[in-house]
Design a protein around this motif. Structure first.
Motif, short mmCIF file in Angstrom:
data_model
loop_
_atom_site.label_atom_id
_atom_site.label_comp_id
_atom_site.label_asym_id
_atom_site.label_seq_id
_atom_site.Cartn_x
_atom_site.Cartn_y
_atom_site.Cartn_z
N GLU A 4 0.84 -1.20 0.00
CA GLU A 4 0.00 0.00 0.00
C GLU A 4 0.88 1.24 0.00
N GLY A 5 0.62 2.17 -0.92
CA GLY A 5 1.35 3.42 -0.96
C GLY A 5 2.67 3.35 -1.71
N LYS A 6 2.97 2.27 -2.37
CA LYS A 6 4.20 2.14 -3.13
C LYS A 6 4.13 3.01 -4.38
N VAL A 7 5.28 3.40 -4.91
CA VAL A 7 5.34 4.23 -6.11
C VAL A 7 5.80 3.36 -7.28
N TYR A 8 5.07 3.44 -8.39
CA TYR A 8 5.36 2.63 -9.57
C TYR A 8 5.64 3.51 -10.77
N LEU A 10 5.50 3.98 -14.89
CA LEU A 10 4.54 3.55 -15.91
C LEU A 10 5.07 2.32 -16.64
N GLU A 11 6.37 2.22 -16.82
CA GLU A 11 6.97 1.05 -17.46
C GLU A 11 6.66 -0.22 -16.66
N GLU A 12 6.66 -0.10 -15.35
CA GLU A 12 6.35 -1.22 -14.46
C GLU A 12 4.88 -1.63 -14.62
N VAL A 13 4.01 -0.63 -14.71
CA VAL A 13 2.57 -0.88 -14.87
C VAL A 13 2.32 -1.57 -16.20
N LYS A 14 3.03 -1.16 -17.25
CA LYS A 14 2.85 -1.73 -18.60
C LYS A 14 3.12 -3.23 -18.64
N GLU A 15 3.97 -3.70 -17.74
CA GLU A 15 4.30 -5.13 -17.70
C GLU A 15 3.12 -5.97 -17.20
N HIS A 16 2.15 -5.34 -16.58
CA HIS A 16 1.01 -6.06 -16.00
C HIS A 16 -0.21 -5.95 -16.91
N ASN A 17 -0.09 -6.57 -18.07
CA ASN A 17 -1.19 -6.61 -19.04
C ASN A 17 -1.39 -8.03 -19.55
N LYS A 33 -3.09 7.09 -9.92
CA LYS A 33 -3.07 6.03 -8.91
C LYS A 33 -3.06 4.69 -9.63
N VAL A 34 -2.31 3.75 -9.09
CA VAL A 34 -2.15 2.44 -9.71
C VAL A 34 -3.09 1.44 -9.03
N GLU A 83 0.93 4.69 -6.00
CA GLU A 83 0.89 5.92 -6.78
C GLU A 83 1.79 5.79 -8.01
N LEU A 84 1.50 6.58 -9.01
CA LEU A 84 2.34 6.64 -10.19
C LEU A 84 3.52 7.55 -9.90
N HIS A 85 4.69 7.18 -10.40
CA HIS A 85 5.91 7.96 -10.20
C HIS A 85 5.73 9.38 -10.73
#
Length: 138
Positions: A4-8, A10-17, A33-34, A83-85
């Motif tokens: 909870e509350g970690k910062v990600y 967008l490249e990291e988020v893209k891997e989760h598809n 917010k992620v 959260e997003l970086h």
């Protein structure tokens, strides 16, 4: 799953598809917010396809365009993982659900305009033609 509350990034988020298999993982970003919405795929009223299409990207615009209710926004909080970086943020702010009450005046004006263009103008033209016909041939 992140803390909870970690910062990600967008490249990291893209891997989760990943929408199939044991490694299924669907993340999305709404208002910087992620969210890990993997467990929500089967429950989404609009079907899982739209969530999969928005996996790994900032889907704020699509989320807002649909006009999600306050209940849907509250449900989204259950899937919040961080959260997003700062480098990837768009600065969008959640303004809450769309208020359709403000549009009622525009609809009323539109309906009045529609009445005029649909009935009043053609009837006026028809009356003018009838008077001209009687004048010329009468």
């Amino acid at each position: 799953m992140g803390a909870e509350g970690k910062v990600y990034k967008l490249e990291e988020v893209k891997e989760h598809n990943i929408s199939k298999g044991d490694n299924k993982s669907i993340w999305t970003v709404v208002h910087d917010k992620v969210y890990d919405i993997t467990k929500f795929l089967d429950e989404h009223p609009g079907g899982e396809e739209i969530l999969i299409e928005n996996a790994g990207v900032d889907s704020t615009e699509n989320f807002e365009d649909v006009g999600h209710s306050s209940d849907a926004r509250e449900m989204l909080a259950e899937y919040y993982i961080g959260e997003l970086h700062e480098d990837d943020r768009t600065g969008s702010v959640d303004a809450g659900p769309k208020s359709w009450a403000n549009d009622s005046a525009a609809i009323s004006t539109s309906q009045d305009s529609s009445f005029i263009s649909t009935y009043l103008v053609p009837m006026s033209i028809a009356a003018a033609c009838a008077i001209a016909y009687r004048y010329v041939f009468g």
